[in-house]
Design a protein around this motif. Structure first.
Motif, PDB file in Angstrom:
ATOM      1  N   ALA A 105     145.517 -23.983  11.289  1.00  0.00           N
ATOM      2  CA  ALA A 105     145.427 -25.004  10.329  1.00  0.00           C
ATOM      3  C   ALA A 105     146.488 -26.134  10.530  1.00  0.00           C
ATOM      4  O   ALA A 105     147.470 -25.918  10.784  1.00  0.00           O
ATOM      5  CB  ALA A 105     146.160 -24.230   8.916  1.00  0.00           C
ATOM      6  N   PRO A 106     145.827 -27.374  10.416  1.00  0.00           N
ATOM      7  CA  PRO A 106     146.734 -28.537  10.767  1.00  0.00           C
ATOM      8  C   PRO A 106     148.097 -28.589  10.135  1.00  0.00           C
ATOM      9  O   PRO A 106     149.075 -29.239  10.032  1.00  0.00           O
ATOM     10  CB  PRO A 106     146.063 -29.677  10.376  1.00  0.00           C
ATOM     11  N   PHE A 107     147.979 -28.098   8.526  1.00  0.00           N
ATOM     12  CA  PHE A 107     149.221 -28.221   7.798  1.00  0.00           C
ATOM     13  C   PHE A 107     150.474 -27.390   8.042  1.00  0.00           C
ATOM     14  O   PHE A 107     151.403 -27.657   7.534  1.00  0.00           O
ATOM     15  CB  PHE A 107     148.687 -28.079   6.466  1.00  0.00           C
ATOM     16  N   ARG A 108     150.121 -26.244   9.018  1.00  0.00           N
ATOM     17  CA  ARG A 108     151.071 -25.528   9.177  1.00  0.00           C
ATOM     18  C   ARG A 108     152.127 -25.746  10.112  1.00  0.00           C
ATOM     19  O   ARG A 108     151.758 -26.499  11.113  1.00  0.00           O
ATOM     20  CB  ARG A 108     150.456 -24.174   9.848  1.00  0.00           C
ATOM     21  N   SER A 109     153.514 -26.050   9.433  1.00  0.00           N
ATOM     22  CA  SER A 109     154.655 -26.701  10.444  1.00  0.00           C
ATOM     23  C   SER A 109     155.094 -25.641  11.375  1.00  0.00           C
ATOM     24  O   SER A 109     155.525 -26.197  12.469  1.00  0.00           O
ATOM     25  CB  SER A 109     155.648 -27.068   9.274  1.00  0.00           C
ATOM     26  N   ASP A 110     154.861 -24.191  11.111  1.00  0.00           N
ATOM     27  CA  ASP A 110     155.535 -23.411  11.830  1.00  0.00           C
ATOM     28  C   ASP A 110     154.376 -22.770  12.962  1.00  0.00           C
ATOM     29  O   ASP A 110     153.139 -23.008  12.482  1.00  0.00           O
ATOM     30  CB  ASP A 110     156.251 -22.164  11.351  1.00  0.00           C
ATOM     31  N   GLU A 111     154.842 -22.115  13.954  1.00  0.00           N
ATOM     32  CA  GLU A 111     153.957 -21.497  14.820  1.00  0.00           C
ATOM     33  C   GLU A 111     153.021 -20.178  14.165  1.00  0.00           C
ATOM     34  O   GLU A 111     153.654 -19.667  13.330  1.00  0.00           O
ATOM     35  CB  GLU A 111     154.814 -20.801  15.937  1.00  0.00           C
ATOM     36  N   THR A 112     151.735 -20.274  14.586  1.00  0.00           N
ATOM     37  CA  THR A 112     151.165 -19.431  13.787  1.00  0.00           C
ATOM     38  C   THR A 112     151.345 -18.037  14.404  1.00  0.00           C
ATOM     39  O   THR A 112     151.640 -17.609  15.245  1.00  0.00           O
ATOM     40  CB  THR A 112     149.770 -19.660  14.145  1.00  0.00           C
ATOM     41  N   TRP A 113     151.222 -16.913  13.236  1.00  0.00           N
ATOM     42  CA  TRP A 113     151.326 -15.642  13.473  1.00  0.00           C
ATOM     43  C   TRP A 113     149.793 -15.030  13.867  1.00  0.00           C
ATOM     44  O   TRP A 113     149.729 -13.829  14.149  1.00  0.00           O
ATOM     45  CB  TRP A 113     151.981 -14.600  12.327  1.00  0.00           C
ATOM     46  N   ILE A 114     148.834 -15.688  13.762  1.00  0.00           N
ATOM     47  CA  ILE A 114     147.322 -15.040  13.852  1.00  0.00           C
ATOM     48  C   ILE A 114     147.402 -15.342  15.257  1.00  0.00           C
ATOM     49  O   ILE A 114     146.462 -16.371  15.779  1.00  0.00           O
ATOM     50  CB  ILE A 114     146.625 -15.726  12.805  1.00  0.00           C
ATOM     51  N   LEU A 115     147.685 -14.476  16.310  1.00  0.00           N
ATOM     52  CA  LEU A 115     147.517 -14.521  17.759  1.00  0.00           C
ATOM     53  C   LEU A 115     146.149 -14.113  18.061  1.00  0.00           C
ATOM     54  O   LEU A 115     145.410 -13.430  17.383  1.00  0.00           O
ATOM     55  CB  LEU A 115     148.689 -13.802  18.232  1.00  0.00           C
ATOM     56  N   PRO A 116     145.678 -14.372  19.207  1.00  0.00           N
ATOM     57  CA  PRO A 116     144.464 -13.888  19.525  1.00  0.00           C
ATOM     58  C   PRO A 116     144.224 -12.449  19.461  1.00  0.00           C
ATOM     59  O   PRO A 116     143.035 -11.844  18.992  1.00  0.00           O
ATOM     60  CB  PRO A 116     144.304 -14.273  21.055  1.00  0.00           C
ATOM     61  N   GLU A 117     145.169 -11.711  19.795  1.00  0.00           N
ATOM     62  CA  GLU A 117     144.929 -10.171  19.175  1.00  0.00           C
ATOM     63  C   GLU A 117     145.097  -9.854  17.995  1.00  0.00           C
ATOM     64  O   GLU A 117     144.258  -8.836  17.702  1.00  0.00           O
ATOM     65  CB  GLU A 117     146.283  -9.303  19.977  1.00  0.00           C
ATOM     66  N   MET A 118     145.680 -10.674  17.113  1.00  0.00           N
ATOM     67  CA  MET A 118     145.503 -10.344  15.658  1.00  0.00           C
ATOM     68  C   MET A 118     144.049 -10.772  15.333  1.00  0.00           C
ATOM     69  O   MET A 118     143.398 -10.212  14.520  1.00  0.00           O
ATOM     70  CB  MET A 118     146.495 -11.250  14.973  1.00  0.00           C
ATOM     71  N   GLU A 119     143.381 -11.789  15.719  1.00  0.00           N
ATOM     72  CA  GLU A 119     142.457 -12.328  15.545  1.00  0.00           C
ATOM     73  C   GLU A 119     140.993 -11.242  15.664  1.00  0.00           C
ATOM     74  O   GLU A 119     140.218 -10.799  15.061  1.00  0.00           O
ATOM     75  CB  GLU A 119     141.851 -13.647  16.227  1.00  0.00           C
ATOM     76  N   ALA A 120     141.350 -10.986  16.924  1.00  0.00           N
ATOM     77  CA  ALA A 120     140.477  -9.851  17.261  1.00  0.00           C
ATOM     78  C   ALA A 120     140.594  -8.463  16.397  1.00  0.00           C
ATOM     79  O   ALA A 120     139.520  -7.845  16.116  1.00  0.00           O
ATOM     80  CB  ALA A 120     140.498  -9.205  18.751  1.00  0.00           C
ATOM     81  N   ALA A 121     141.630  -8.163  16.102  1.00  0.00           N
ATOM     82  CA  ALA A 121     141.927  -6.954  15.506  1.00  0.00           C
ATOM     83  C   ALA A 121     141.126  -6.884  13.852  1.00  0.00           C
ATOM     84  O   ALA A 121     140.478  -5.901  13.531  1.00  0.00           O
ATOM     85  CB  ALA A 121     143.380  -6.456  15.194  1.00  0.00           C
TER      86      ALA A 121
END
Length: 244
Positions: A105-121
């Motif tokens: 999301a472009p509005f997110r100012s901090d680093e995402t916690w939705i990492l590739p392993e989270m996406e897959a899970a």
């Protein structure tokens, strides 16, 4: 207090009362994101949240943010927008697109916690019938012969029977994430669910009517929601009409 260490051979968690007060709600480290562990976690009011380079961390904060659906704040501007129906809203029609948009999301100012392993899970949980999405679409009529629908907002979360824990949302057009929140509230209200778990309060959620409750009160609400049986067809892909 010693922090609980999970392992790959046991999906059990310590009681949520063992969570730390600083950082607020940190309950355990380690383990994995296999479906059985994730389902057990959400069933007990626990969720994973970690950044790249961190160990896998599990949380049960006190207080906990929720939206009581009766308190959902749909202001005058949003009511007018819904009446005009600028978007089409669907459920479970593009889960993978939604989670990828939430991660980037472009509005997110901090680093995402939705990492590739989270996406897959969570994609795996979606395929198993436990993770669900709301999609908000805008029709692009630039090509009159072949109009295209663009995904401009959405959210996803985990459902254990009547308990829905929202994970993330995104928008790229005005009010799109609000449309998604109104849609999931409408759907859950139709089966007598009366709240959404928002995990942690933020200004957007507060503006939409979210409030904080104690962990004990949240666990009681969560247990009652889990006892609400939901028909297996409830989450089938379809359009959601917000104007009715």
């Amino acid at each position: 207090m010693r922090l609980y260490q999970l392992n790959d051979n046991n999906v059990a968690f310590p009681p949520v009362s063992a969570a730390l007060t600083e950082p607020n709600g940190l309950l355990a480290l380690g383990g994995d994101l296999q479906p059985n562990r994730l389902i057990n976690a959400y069933s007990n009011g626990i969720f994973p949240w970690f950044s790249e380079g961190d160990p896998l961390m599990w949380w049960s904060p006190d207080p906990r943010a929720i939206i009581k659906l009766a308190d959902l704040h749909v202001n005058r501007t949003l009511r007018k927008a819904i009446k005009k129906s600028p978007y089409k809203v669907t459920v479970n029609s593009a889960f993978e697109q939604v989670i990828k948009q939430c991660a980037n999301a472009p509005f997110r100012s901090d680093e995402t916690w939705i990492l590739p392993e989270m996406e897959a899970a969570y994609i795996n949980l979606h395929q198993l019938g436990f993770a669900h999405s709301i999609e908000v679409w805008q029709t692009n009529n630039d090509d009159a012969l072949s109009p295209k629908e663009e995904l401009v907002g959405g959210l996803y979360g985990i459902a254990i029977n009547g308990f829905f824990s929202g994970e993330s949302m995104f928008y790229s057009k005005p009010n799109a994430s609000k449309f998604a929140l109104v849609a999931i509230s409408k759907l859950l209200s139709s089966v007598n669910v009366d709240f959404i778990d928002c995990q942690l309060l933020n200004p957007f959620l507060a503006d939409m009517g979210a409030s904080e409750v104690t962990r004990d009160d949240f666990i009681n609400l969560k247990n009652k929601a889990i006892d609400i049986a939901i028909d297996k067809d409830f989450w089938h892909p379809r359009e959601v009409n917000l104007s009715e």
